[in-house]
Design an enzyme around this catalytic site. Structure first.
Site, short mmCIF file in Angstrom:
data_model
loop_
_atom_site.label_atom_id
_atom_site.label_comp_id
_atom_site.label_asym_id
_atom_site.label_seq_id
_atom_site.Cartn_x
_atom_site.Cartn_y
_atom_site.Cartn_z
N LYS A 1 5.29 0.87 -13.16
CA LYS A 1 4.97 0.57 -11.39
C LYS A 1 3.61 -0.34 -11.67
CE LYS A 1 3.78 4.69 -9.71
NZ LYS A 1 4.40 4.96 -11.01
N ARG B 1 2.89 8.31 -1.36
CA ARG B 1 3.14 9.45 -2.42
C ARG B 1 4.07 10.09 -2.14
NH1 ARG B 1 -0.22 6.48 -6.97
NH2 ARG B 1 0.52 7.05 -8.69
N ARG C 1 -1.68 3.64 -23.14
CA ARG C 1 -2.30 2.81 -22.38
C ARG C 1 -3.24 2.69 -22.74
NH1 ARG C 1 -0.52 3.82 -15.54
NH2 ARG C 1 -1.33 5.38 -16.03
N ARG D 1 -8.07 5.78 -20.01
CA ARG D 1 -7.87 6.91 -18.70
C ARG D 1 -8.22 8.20 -19.25
NH1 ARG D 1 -3.62 4.63 -13.87
NH2 ARG D 1 -4.13 6.75 -13.47
N ARG E 1 0.30 15.40 -13.78
CA ARG E 1 0.68 13.96 -12.51
C ARG E 1 2.68 14.28 -12.99
NH1 ARG E 1 -2.29 9.57 -15.41
NH2 ARG E 1 -1.24 8.49 -14.27
#
Ligand code: ADP
Ligand code: ADP
Length: 218
Positions: free
Chosen positions: A17, A92, A131, A163, A174
């Protein structure tokens, strides 16, 4: 004046996204609003909201609707949003989606299209564990989208980091939170004829191409 263009990027964590929202926003001259980035900015500035958000983010839980909606409301009221925005990571929950509708109605606008970037769970874990992000929100991947120099941001030379919430255990939680609380938005936006499913397993460029088509056809 042209009708403002609001695009909602939907998809599980790691679907792409943020990566795609940046490209779309630039191509369409719109602002990119990432609620995750906004919360991380608050965290960096040690605001009260940042501290509150951190306790949820570290556990992979959603920040409560009330504070999230208020933050987005303030952001969308800024003058740079008059032509619209690419919303990444918001809404969300169904409550957030309703709030967005009410909010945009005040500007005589609405969501124009909701690209849903679909990617299977096993790919998500791989994407998030590789990431690398910059403090200004640019996103890389160790294998699929590496920076020119390892751990260094291509544009400003700052150090990249992983992260806290991208550790596999938190990622799995998540994904569960996404299934329980965010996935109902697939039906919500399908019923409004706004959802366009995009195959997120393609290359970054392939996904961008499909997204641009979806926006043009909307
Ligand atoms: P999201 O915002 O949905 O969580 P990101 O845009 O941050 O997703 O992407 C998650 C990770 O996957 C990043 O490391 C990014 O570089 C990488 N990525 C994004 N799109 C693709 C793709 N189409 N193919 C391979 N890797 C991708
Ligand atoms: P990702 O890129 O992996 O999809 P984000 O950067 O969008 O993750 O979000 C990181 C975290 O910030 C979420 O796990 C959640 O704790 C919080 N967050 C972001 N957007 C929202 C939202 N709309 N509602 C509630 N919490 C949010």
């Amino acid at each position: 004046m042209k009708t403002p263009l609001y695009i909602v990027m939907l998809g599980p964590p790691g679907a792409g996204k943020g990566t795609q929202a940046k490209v779309l926003a630039q191509a369409l001259s719109l602002v990119h609003i990432s609620t995750g980035d906004l919360f991380r900015e608050h965290l960096k500035n040690e605001t009260e909201l940042g501290q509150l958000a951190q306790s949820f983010m570290n556990k992979g839980e959603l920040v409560p609707d009330g504070v999230t909606i208020k933050m987005v409301e303030e952001r969308l009221a800024k003058p740079d949003c008059v032509s619209g925005a690419v919303l990444d990571g918001f809404p969300r929950t169904p409550v957030q989606a309703e709030a967005l509708e009410t909010l945009l109605a005040q500007f005589d606008a609405g969501v124009k299209v909701v690209p849903f970037i679909n990617v299977p769970d096993e790919v998500l874990v791989e994407r998030l564990s590789g990431r690398w992000v910059s403090s200004s929100g640019r996103v890389y991947h160790a294998l699929y989208n590496p920076p020119m120099v390892q751990w260094i941001d291509d544009l400003d030379g700052s150090e990249l980091y992983q992260r806290e919430d991208d550790q596999p255990e938190t990622v799995r939680h998540r994904i569960k939170v996404y299934r329980d609380q965010t996935a109902p938005l697939i039906d919500y936006y399908t019923q409004k004829s706004l959802l366009v499913e995009i195959d997120g397993t393609q290359s970054i460029e392939g996904v961008t191409e499909d997204l641009m088509k979806a926006v043009e056809e909307a």
